[in-house]
Enzyme design. Structure first.
Site, short mmCIF file in Angstrom:
data_model
loop_
_atom_site.label_atom_id
_atom_site.label_comp_id
_atom_site.label_asym_id
_atom_site.label_seq_id
_atom_site.Cartn_x
_atom_site.Cartn_y
_atom_site.Cartn_z
N HIS A 85 0.42 -1.46 0.19
CA HIS A 85 -0.31 -0.20 0.03
C HIS A 85 0.71 1.08 0.40
O HIS A 85 2.06 1.94 0.59
CB HIS A 85 -1.17 -0.09 1.49
CG HIS A 85 -1.40 1.18 1.31
ND1 HIS A 85 -3.22 1.58 0.34
CD2 HIS A 85 -1.60 2.18 2.13
CE1 HIS A 85 -3.83 2.52 0.99
NE2 HIS A 85 -2.62 3.35 1.74
N ASP A 164 -15.14 2.45 8.16
CA ASP A 164 -14.41 3.67 7.53
C ASP A 164 -15.40 4.49 7.05
O ASP A 164 -15.22 5.03 7.04
CB ASP A 164 -12.67 1.95 7.04
CG ASP A 164 -12.14 3.78 6.36
OD1 ASP A 164 -11.36 4.47 7.19
OD2 ASP A 164 -12.00 3.74 5.45
N ARG A 171 -15.01 12.27 9.23
CA ARG A 171 -14.03 13.41 9.65
C ARG A 171 -13.89 13.81 8.95
O ARG A 171 -12.42 15.66 9.28
CB ARG A 171 -11.99 11.89 9.68
CG ARG A 171 -12.29 11.11 10.72
CD ARG A 171 -11.36 9.72 10.50
NE ARG A 171 -9.87 10.17 10.49
CZ ARG A 171 -9.35 9.06 9.52
NH1 ARG A 171 -9.77 8.72 8.86
NH2 ARG A 171 -8.18 10.06 9.59
N SER A 186 -7.89 3.53 10.24
CA SER A 186 -7.79 3.34 8.13
C SER A 186 -7.89 2.68 7.03
O SER A 186 -8.14 1.70 6.85
CB SER A 186 -8.45 4.74 8.27
OG SER A 186 -8.84 4.52 6.62
N LYS A 190 -8.87 -1.72 6.18
CA LYS A 190 -8.58 -1.88 4.49
C LYS A 190 -7.61 -3.21 4.20
O LYS A 190 -8.19 -3.51 3.28
CB LYS A 190 -9.11 -0.62 3.88
CG LYS A 190 -9.96 -0.20 4.08
CD LYS A 190 -9.78 1.39 3.31
CE LYS A 190 -8.88 2.15 4.16
NZ LYS A 190 -9.44 3.64 3.87
#
Ligand code: URA
Length: 438
Positions: A85, A164, A171, A186, A190
């Site tokens: 990621h 999320d 947020r 978060s 995922k």
């Protein structure tokens, strides 16, 4: 036992006291189901913003978010599924290069990717510039594509981490995005819900990154690696420089072209280097090698044999795309207008305002301002210089591609103003700023 009350959870968080597993689960579960209102959740997020969360609570929060929706598993693909990621950057086409390269070293890759927003692009947008390429594979097709090609990249499916989606939207409007435990949980939730058993993170920092300050990027990396260790998903993070675009190309089809060149061993040095570093970490996580040095060696050997581009070709073919784009780049979408940006004075590149470069690409049509916007796959730019380069007046420093002369001329002026050239010579930027592992 006394019933858990949201009011008490907010108070405890506000006063810096530890939350129990039960309290965190109650909060996330209630918010996802709609029994806890936005105003209480917003107050809790603000309390976390100011007081933080313990490492244990952050890991609990992550798992509570994972369990708010579907959790995918991929037993067909073996025990270890390594995922990667990036927190997002300008010209960040790393996934397009890294995954075929690592697959060429014998690691099966099953990746879910997203679309881009704002000044950073998304892998799905880049791949959608390949004619015919499909992301909407069902489970059987996805597994078959991984078996055939060694890797596959699809869009996110299923009801992954609904907590999320709701929490991020809240947020976003309550000035609480920028909280390390909330960001870390978060991102990690995922990855875990998508079935990753091992994770390699590229946490970007600098003027084109979400996390501009190095110290905060390091803290984010440490927090995510810590979550991974606590929940049994081994995670390694590299903190990498985003004070200039990665490679040269910024924009979807342009980035695919650059990725193809890199997969043939002819890419920009920084992109190649980053893929070697992240790839070596993925090989360690997959149990193929024991050290980053050994991992690099394996990757260099497969590149020498020409294997990475063949994995990319196989992936494109298995997902319905036209593999002729590898030899015939003109089959990719192309912008009708291209103009050069030139240096107005001689000197050294002192600074590249990277976020501005990302925004210029977005305005040309390469990115989205809002999630529902369409994009122009051929638009974007190539930044041909790096910080520290010596430049002569009149030298071409960037090429701009867009839909019409007015848009491109306007972008050329903005690019020239975003690349600062000064008399002072400056050192080239270091690419890899930290490695975090447990
Ligand atoms: N990216 C995410 O996925 N989550 C955040 O909270 C911030 C950035």
């Amino acid at each position: 036992m006394n019933a858990v009350r949201v009011y008490d959870i907010i108070t405890k968080t506000r006063d810096g006291h530890r939350l129990s597993r039960e309290e965190i689960r109650f909060l996330i579960d209630g918010y996802t189901k709609g029994t806890i209102p936005d105003y209480q959740m917003a107050a809790w997020c603000m309390a976390v913003y100011f007081k933080g969360l313990s490492a244990e609570a952050t890991a609990e929060l992550t798992m509570a978010m994972v369990d708010s929706g579907e959790v995918l598993t991929w037993p067909e693909l073996g025990e270890v599924l390594v995922d990667k990621h990036s927190t997002g950057g300008v010209g960040d086409k790393t996934t397009l290069v890294l995954l075929p390269w690592v697959a060429a070293a014998g690691v099966k890759i099953a990746k879910m990717s997203g679309r881009g927003l704002g000044h950073t692009g998304g892998t799905l947008d880049k791949l959608s510039s390949i004619p015919g390429f499909r992301f909407d594979l069902d489970r059987a097709e996805f597994i078959q594509a991984v078996e055939e090609a060694g890797l596959a990249v699809v869009g996110q499916t299923g009801n992954l981490v609904p907590a999320d989606k709701k929490l991020y939207a809240l947020r976003d409007v309550t000035a609480t995005v920028d909280s390390i435990p909330l960001i870390a949980s978060s991102i990690m939730s995922k990855k875990i819900a998508a079935g990753a058993s091992r994770i390699v993170l590229d946490v970007k920092t600098g003027s084109g990154a979400f996390m501009e300050e190095l110290s905060r990027a390091k803290l984010l990396a440490e927090t995510m690696v810590d979550i991974g260790a606590k929940i049994g998903r081994r995670t390694t993070a590299l903190v990498t420089n985003m004070d200039q675009p990665l490679g040269h190309a910024v924009g979807n089809a342009l980035e695919v072209r650059e990725a193809i060149a890199t997969l043939q061993g002819e890419g920009p040095e920084d992109l190649t280097e980053l893929c070697l570093a992240l790839g070596a970490e993925m090989l360690i996580q997959a149990g193929k090698v024991d050290s980053p040095e050994e991992g690099r060696q394996v990757l260099l050997e497969v590149m020498e044999k020409g294997l990475p581009i063949e994995r990319f070709r196989a992936m494109v073919a298995a997902q319905g795309g036209d593999p002729r784009i590898i030899e015939e780049a003109e089959l990719l979408p192309q912008a009708p207008v291209c103009l050069d940006a030139v240096a107005v004075s001689s000197g050294y590149v002192n600074r590249i305002h990277t976020k501005r470069i990302g925004l210029i690409a977005m305005e040309l049509g390469a990115g989205r301002r809002r999630i529902e916007d369409d994009i122009d796959l051929g638009a974007g730019l190539e930044v041909l210089v790096k910080v520290g380069d010596k430049i002569e007046a009149g030298q071409v420093i960037a090429r701009v591609y867009g839909p019409n002369s007015e848009a491109v001329e306007n972008a050329v002026r903005k690019v020239e103003a975003s690349i600062e050239i000064g008399d002072r010579s400056v050192e080239p930027l270091s690419l890899i700023l930290a490695r975090v592992s447990r």
